[in-house]
Design an enzyme around this catalytic site. Structure first.
Site, PDB file in Angstrom:
ATOM      1  N   HIS A  86      -3.040   0.869   8.469  1.00 37.40           N
ATOM      2  CA  HIS A  86      -3.777  -0.116   7.668  1.00 37.40           C
ATOM      3  C   HIS A  86      -2.738  -0.658   6.690  1.00 37.40           C
ATOM      4  CE1 HIS A  86      -6.565  -2.035   4.960  1.00 37.40           C
ATOM      5  NE2 HIS A  86      -6.257  -1.229   3.973  1.00 37.40           N
ATOM      6  N   ASP A 144      -9.619  -4.203   8.757  1.00 39.25           N
ATOM      7  CA  ASP A 144      -8.708  -5.176   9.382  1.00 39.25           C
ATOM      8  C   ASP A 144      -9.325  -5.701  10.691  1.00 39.25           C
ATOM      9  OD1 ASP A 144      -5.894  -4.043   7.895  1.00 39.25           O
ATOM     10  OD2 ASP A 144      -7.540  -2.663   8.221  1.00 39.25           O
ATOM     11  N   ARG A 177       0.842  -1.190   0.000  1.00 34.69           N
ATOM     12  CA  ARG A 177       0.000   0.000   0.000  1.00 34.69           C
ATOM     13  C   ARG A 177       0.881   1.245   0.000  1.00 34.69           C
ATOM     14  NH1 ARG A 177      -2.447  -3.576   3.680  1.00 34.69           N
ATOM     15  NH2 ARG A 177      -4.508  -4.288   3.049  1.00 34.69           N
ATOM     16  N   ARG A 201     -11.843  -8.221   9.822  1.00 35.36           N
ATOM     17  CA  ARG A 201     -11.215  -9.504   9.459  1.00 35.36           C
ATOM     18  C   ARG A 201     -10.792 -10.251  10.721  1.00 35.36           C
ATOM     19  NH1 ARG A 201      -7.912  -6.583   4.530  1.00 35.36           N
ATOM     20  NH2 ARG A 201      -9.436  -7.012   2.901  1.00 35.36           N
TER      21      ARG A 201
HETATM   22  P1  NAD Z   1     -10.364   1.066  -9.279  1.00 39.71           P
HETATM   23  O1  NAD Z   1      -9.196   1.210 -10.198  1.00 39.71           O
HETATM   24  O2  NAD Z   1     -11.393   0.035  -9.565  1.00 39.71           O
HETATM   25  O3  NAD Z   1     -11.114   2.470  -9.189  1.00 39.71           O
HETATM   26  C1  NAD Z   1     -10.492   3.695  -9.059  1.00 39.71           C
HETATM   27  C2  NAD Z   1     -11.403   4.742  -9.674  1.00 39.71           C
HETATM   28  O4  NAD Z   1     -10.838   6.026  -9.386  1.00 39.71           O
HETATM   29  C3  NAD Z   1     -11.516   4.625 -11.199  1.00 39.71           C
HETATM   30  O5  NAD Z   1     -12.895   4.580 -11.559  1.00 39.71           O
HETATM   31  C4  NAD Z   1     -10.826   5.887 -11.725  1.00 39.71           C
HETATM   32  O6  NAD Z   1     -11.397   6.389 -12.919  1.00 39.71           O
HETATM   33  C5  NAD Z   1     -11.052   6.832 -10.548  1.00 39.71           C
HETATM   34  N1  NAD Z   1     -10.116   7.962 -10.500  1.00 39.71           N
HETATM   35  C6  NAD Z   1      -8.770   7.936 -10.624  1.00 39.71           C
HETATM   36  N2  NAD Z   1      -8.280   9.193 -10.503  1.00 39.71           N
HETATM   37  C7  NAD Z   1      -9.338  10.010 -10.290  1.00 39.71           C
HETATM   38  C8  NAD Z   1      -9.487  11.393 -10.063  1.00 39.71           C
HETATM   39  N3  NAD Z   1      -8.430  12.210 -10.055  1.00 39.71           N
HETATM   40  N4  NAD Z   1     -10.720  11.893  -9.863  1.00 39.71           N
HETATM   41  C9  NAD Z   1     -11.806  11.081  -9.881  1.00 39.71           C
HETATM   42  N5  NAD Z   1     -11.722   9.750 -10.085  1.00 39.71           N
HETATM   43  C10 NAD Z   1     -10.517   9.226 -10.291  1.00 39.71           C
HETATM   44  O7  NAD Z   1      -9.744   0.872  -7.833  1.00 39.71           O
HETATM   45  P2  NAD Z   1     -10.516   0.260  -6.559  1.00 39.71           P
HETATM   46  O8  NAD Z   1     -10.334  -1.209  -6.522  1.00 39.71           O
HETATM   47  O9  NAD Z   1     -11.881   0.857  -6.498  1.00 39.71           O
HETATM   48  O10 NAD Z   1      -9.603   0.863  -5.383  1.00 39.71           O
HETATM   49  C11 NAD Z   1      -9.652   2.242  -5.090  1.00 39.71           C
HETATM   50  C12 NAD Z   1      -8.707   2.560  -3.941  1.00 39.71           C
HETATM   51  O11 NAD Z   1      -9.205   1.989  -2.740  1.00 39.71           O
HETATM   52  C13 NAD Z   1      -7.290   2.009  -4.120  1.00 39.71           C
HETATM   53  O12 NAD Z   1      -6.343   2.964  -3.678  1.00 39.71           O
HETATM   54  C14 NAD Z   1      -7.273   0.784  -3.230  1.00 39.71           C
HETATM   55  O13 NAD Z   1      -5.976   0.418  -2.819  1.00 39.71           O
HETATM   56  C15 NAD Z   1      -8.132   1.305  -2.089  1.00 39.71           C
HETATM   57  N6  NAD Z   1      -8.669   0.316  -1.163  1.00 39.71           N
HETATM   58  C16 NAD Z   1      -8.661   0.663   0.131  1.00 39.71           C
HETATM   59  C17 NAD Z   1      -9.103  -0.232   1.096  1.00 39.71           C
HETATM   60  C18 NAD Z   1      -9.044   0.162   2.544  1.00 39.71           C
HETATM   61  O14 NAD Z   1      -9.292  -0.649   3.455  1.00 39.71           O
HETATM   62  N7  NAD Z   1      -8.721   1.413   2.837  1.00 39.71           N
HETATM   63  C19 NAD Z   1      -9.594  -1.498   0.707  1.00 39.71           C
HETATM   64  C20 NAD Z   1      -9.619  -1.809  -0.648  1.00 39.71           C
HETATM   65  C21 NAD Z   1      -9.135  -0.903  -1.578  1.00 39.71           C
END
Ligand code: NAD
Length: 318
Positions: A180, A153, A93, A156
């Site tokens: 995280h 987490d 991450r 989980r």
């Molecule tokens: P994804 O690629 O499916 O979706 C990302 C979206 O963001 C896309 O639709 C893209 O077009 C959009 N995007 C990118 N830049 C942008 C901007 N400047 N303005 C507006 N939209 C924009 O990714 P995902 O699987 O949905 O994951 C998203 C994020 O969430 C990742 O960073 C991932 O690591 C994180 N995540 C966090 C947790 C957590 O527990 N915090 C858990 C899972 C995933």
């Protein structure tokens, strides 16, 4: 008769990828909002998701769902950010930090042009680093910038303990704190099942919580995202529901205790870093922090986790 205040639970979701849409869908099913605005760099993606979600309307509580832009955040009660690059197989991450900090800066500035005193829920990874970036760039009080932190987490952790002990996970109170990510800290000394400490519960379920069992659980919690990503490419259902839990705590002023990420202001000697501790979450955002008495090992691990996040912040200029 006293009139009821209008129900104005409006959520703006920035980033309608896997996580943003899993959250939107779960929020619809749970009746968490009356209005959801979907914002994405690719407008058609947000538009398509809104169209699809609207076709669920005949089967759930009413919610108005539309695609929009930053101007739609002006009257949002909660601005949720999931936009950014996702973790790829083998990528940590923290590797994502530089890329996503730039995106976060752009998004926060777009939202702040229109919204007065919003509450942010940051989910994009590395979530602790990006919660800090959002806090600094927005100029908001720390209570109004919430990171989803280790809520997932902790879920989980609770699931694995509930499975081992044969108890409803809702009766398992167990927290993962800190980052995280790889340096996160399980608070074994505070695990409580149905009102008793974990060790006292062993005679009830008849299965002991040996050191090797504990190691296995921690490994599974820490490695969950890597394991899921290697099988299906992304994680989104667990985080989607974790986000609904946080959103409801805010929008319904629940005063729920959740391990969200937020600015530390001297807790356990840590400052100027965002990470998770058990905190009361309500309509004003993050309320008080629960300052539990930790074992020496837990305290040391928490301090170490804080330095991991601080190092990354420094490497990207914060
Ligand atoms: P994804 O690629 O499916 O979706 C990302 C979206 O963001 C896309 O639709 C893209 O077009 C959009 N995007 C990118 N830049 C942008 C901007 N400047 N303005 C507006 N939209 C924009 O990714 P995902 O699987 O949905 O994951 C998203 C994020 O969430 C990742 O960073 C991932 O690591 C994180 N995540 C966090 C947790 C957590 O527990 N915090 C858990 C899972 C995933």
């Amino acid at each position: 008769m006293l009139s009821q205040p209008a129900d104005t639970r409006k959520i703006a979701i920035i980033g309608t990828g896997m996580v943003g849409t899993a959250f939107a869908y779960a929020a619809v099913l749970e009746g968490a909002a009356r209005e959801i605005v979907l914002v994405d760099r690719t407008f058609e993606k947000a538009e398509g998701e809104a169209m699809d979600l609207n076709h669920a309307m005949p089967f759930c509580s009413p919610v108005n769902i539309e695609p929009g832009g930053y101007e739609s955040c002006a009257d949002a009660d909660l601005v949720v950010v999931t936009a950014g690059a996702a973790q790829k197989e083998g990528e940590t991450r923290l590797d994502l930090a530089g890329k996503n900090a730039k995106i976060m800066k752009e998004i926060v500035s777009g939202v702040m042009e229109h919204a007065v005193n919003p509450i942010f829920l940051i989910v994009t990874n590395p979530v602790d680093v990006l919660t800090h970036v959002a806090f600094k760039e927005s100029g908001l009080p720390p209570s109004r910038v919430i990171g989803s932190g280790t809520v997932l987490d902790s879920a989980r952790f609770r699931f694995l303990l509930s499975d081992h002990c044969g108890v409803d996970p809702r009766n398992v109170h167990a927290h993962i704190v800190g980052e995280h990510g790889d340096s996160e800290v399980p608070l074994w000394s505070r695990v409580n099942i149905g009102g008793v400490l974990l060790d006292e519960f062993c005679p009830v379920c008849g299965r002991s919580c040996s050191a090797s069992f504990r190691e296995k659980v921690v490994k599974q919690v820490r490695g969950a995202a890597y394991e899921i990503i290697s099988r299906k490419g992304a994680t989104y259902f667990g985080i989607g529901m974790s986000m609904v839990r946080i959103a409801k705590a805010v929008l319904e002023d629940e005063h729920s205790v959740l391990t969200v990420s937020g600015l530390l202001e001297g807790e356990y000697g840590l400052k100027d870093v965002c990470m998770s501790l058990p905190r009361v979450v309500n309509r004003a955002g993050i309320g008080s922090t629960i300052h539990a008495d930790l074992s020496d090992d837990e305290r040391d691990a928490l301090v170490e986790s804080g330095s991991v996040i601080r190092e990354t912040l420094e490497s990207i200029g914060y």
